[in-house]
Design a protein around this motif. Structure first.
Motif, short mmCIF file in Angstrom:
data_model
loop_
_atom_site.label_atom_id
_atom_site.label_comp_id
_atom_site.label_asym_id
_atom_site.label_seq_id
_atom_site.Cartn_x
_atom_site.Cartn_y
_atom_site.Cartn_z
N ASP A 128 -44.76 -23.20 -63.08
CA ASP A 128 -45.64 -24.26 -62.60
C ASP A 128 -45.57 -25.49 -63.49
OD1 ASP A 128 -47.30 -23.87 -64.83
OD2 ASP A 128 -48.95 -23.00 -63.69
N GLY A 129 -46.33 -26.52 -63.14
CA GLY A 129 -46.24 -27.80 -63.83
C GLY A 129 -46.83 -27.81 -65.22
N ARG A 130 -47.36 -26.68 -65.67
CA ARG A 130 -47.83 -26.57 -67.05
C ARG A 130 -46.92 -25.65 -67.87
NH1 ARG A 130 -52.41 -27.06 -63.88
NH2 ARG A 130 -53.81 -28.76 -64.51
N GLY A 131 -45.81 -25.25 -67.28
CA GLY A 131 -44.86 -24.42 -68.00
C GLY A 131 -45.18 -22.94 -67.98
N ARG A 132 -46.10 -22.54 -67.11
CA ARG A 132 -46.46 -21.12 -67.03
C ARG A 132 -45.51 -20.39 -66.08
NH1 ARG A 132 -52.73 -21.85 -65.55
NH2 ARG A 132 -51.65 -23.04 -63.91
N LEU A 133 -45.13 -19.17 -66.46
CA LEU A 133 -44.28 -18.33 -65.63
C LEU A 133 -45.19 -17.44 -64.78
CD1 LEU A 133 -42.34 -19.43 -67.79
CD2 LEU A 133 -41.18 -17.23 -67.76
N ALA A 136 -37.29 -30.41 -62.84
CA ALA A 136 -38.44 -31.27 -62.60
C ALA A 136 -38.17 -32.70 -63.05
CB ALA A 136 -39.67 -30.72 -63.32
N GLU A 137 -37.54 -32.83 -64.21
CA GLU A 137 -37.24 -34.19 -64.69
C GLU A 137 -36.21 -34.88 -63.81
OE1 GLU A 137 -35.68 -36.42 -68.74
OE2 GLU A 137 -36.95 -34.65 -68.89
N ALA A 138 -35.19 -34.16 -63.42
CA ALA A 138 -34.14 -34.77 -62.59
C ALA A 138 -34.65 -35.19 -61.23
CB ALA A 138 -32.97 -33.79 -62.43
N LEU A 139 -35.63 -34.45 -60.70
CA LEU A 139 -36.10 -34.69 -59.33
C LEU A 139 -37.44 -35.42 -59.26
CD1 LEU A 139 -35.13 -31.17 -57.96
CD2 LEU A 139 -33.92 -33.33 -57.53
N GLY A 140 -38.03 -35.71 -60.43
CA GLY A 140 -39.30 -36.43 -60.43
C GLY A 140 -40.50 -35.59 -60.04
N LEU A 141 -40.43 -34.29 -60.22
CA LEU A 141 -41.57 -33.42 -59.98
C LEU A 141 -42.50 -33.44 -61.17
CD1 LEU A 141 -39.67 -30.31 -58.56
CD2 LEU A 141 -40.66 -32.20 -57.26
N TRP A 142 -43.76 -33.15 -60.95
CA TRP A 142 -44.77 -33.08 -62.03
C TRP A 142 -44.87 -34.39 -62.81
CZ3 TRP A 142 -42.00 -28.14 -64.11
CH2 TRP A 142 -42.10 -27.12 -63.16
N GLY A 143 -44.45 -35.49 -62.22
CA GLY A 143 -44.49 -36.78 -62.93
C GLY A 143 -43.29 -36.92 -63.81
#
Length: 320
Positions: A25-30, A309-316
């Motif tokens: 998820d967007g907080r790094g939780r598995l 997430a960074e490449a696709l602009g997810l989670w800001g």
């Protein structure tokens, strides 16, 4: 936030021993994990079958409807520009179209591929020891030596997903041939197997437990064995030379070291910091910090998700 924190990323961490997967998820939780042994010496279709089993287990989760993309961190070489992988320790995969195969199995969602060292870097920058740092080198020192770069506050993957692969910087022009085809590479000196090899060649012998690995050498070094200490000192020197060379090229402020060899603690870090002071002498390299990684065995999964997430602009932004 482009997708809020509600969207998930399906992460894969692929190595020669295991194929791990998770919903992140967007907080790094598995939120969910799945894992299969890597059939490393089987044909390519069989290896892909193990990946498919991991994906199928993730897809059966009620949370799958929230998945927006997949991120893959794979043993290399990888080529993100073509979506292919050719892991040295998985001979059945040579130019294997992993991105296309995963895309097909997850219904056409976007898939981002990076090397495993870059994935670890993404994880440590997002949630670990490089968090808040604009320019960092992160390294995995284990069976091999890999790495990745953060430059200007963003993960720097390079066009093929391999940028920052410090293990194959040559630090000994007349050194031993490396498996990559080069000579005197950092990996040829500082990886766990080569630390153990050099110790044995110098006359070191395992203790009563018979542990002849780098962990055994580290235990002997803690007990004061001079041959074991010398082998770690040489590894530290190679790492220091590689870090200093990287800093001279791209001006990093911190080097984060993870992987099994980093578990030696001060047996590695003390001589590494001492040697770095000798190699990194220019004004813009002299202040580099060397710190241990924080995320341990989850770094590959967290980092694969972060890179996607960074490449696709997810989670800001994955670096937030």
């Amino acid at each position: 936030m482009h997708d809020g924190l509600a969207g998930l990323v399906a992460a894969l961490d692929i190595g020669g021993t295991k194929i791990a997967g998770a919903l992140v998820d967007g907080r790094g939780r598995l939120l969910l994990r799945a894992q299969r042994p890597t059939p490393a010496h089987a044909d390519g279709a069989t290896v892909m079958g193990a990946v498919a089993e991991v994906l199928d287990e993730l897809r059966r989760s009620a949370d799958w409807s929230r998945v927006r993309a997949a991120g893959i961190g794979s043993a290399g070489p990888v080529d993100a520009s073509t979506g292919t992988v050719s892991p040295v320790n998985v001979p059945g995969w040579r130019g294997f179209p992993l991105v296309a195969e995963v895309t097909r199995r997850i219904g056409g969602l976007p898939v981002v591929l990076v090397g495993d060292g870059v994935a670890m870097t993404a994880a440590e920058h997002w949630r670990g020891a490089a968090r808040g740092r604009a320019n960092a080198l992160c390294m995995v020192v284990s069976t091999g030596v890999g790495g990745g770069l953060v430059l200007g506050g963003r993960l720097h993957t390079g066009p093929t997903g391999n940028a920052g692969h410090i293990g194959h910087i040559s630090v000994d022009l007349d050194g031993d041939p490396c498996a990559c085809g080069g000579r005197g590479c950092v990996e040829r000196i500082a990886s766990g197997p080569h630390i153990a090899r050099r110790a044995r060649e110098s006359g070191w012998r395992p203790g009563p437990d018979g542990d002849a690995s780098a962990a055994g050498v580290a235990a002997a070094a803690r007990a004061g064995d001079p041959l074991a200490l010398a082998s770690f000192a040489r590894a530290a020197r190679a790492l220091a030379a590689g870090i200093a060379a990287t800093a001279t090229l791209v001006e990093i402020e911190v080097a984060v070291i993870g992987g099994g060899v980093a578990g030696a603690g001060d047996i590695l870090f003390a001589p590494l910091r001492e040697q770095l002071r000798e190699y990194a002498t220019l004004s813009f390299t002299a202040g580099i910090e060397v710190v241990p990684a924080r995320l341990g065995g989850d770094a590959g999964l967290v980092g694969a998700a972060a890179a996607a997430a960074e490449a696709l602009g997810l989670w800001g932004t994955a670096a937030s």
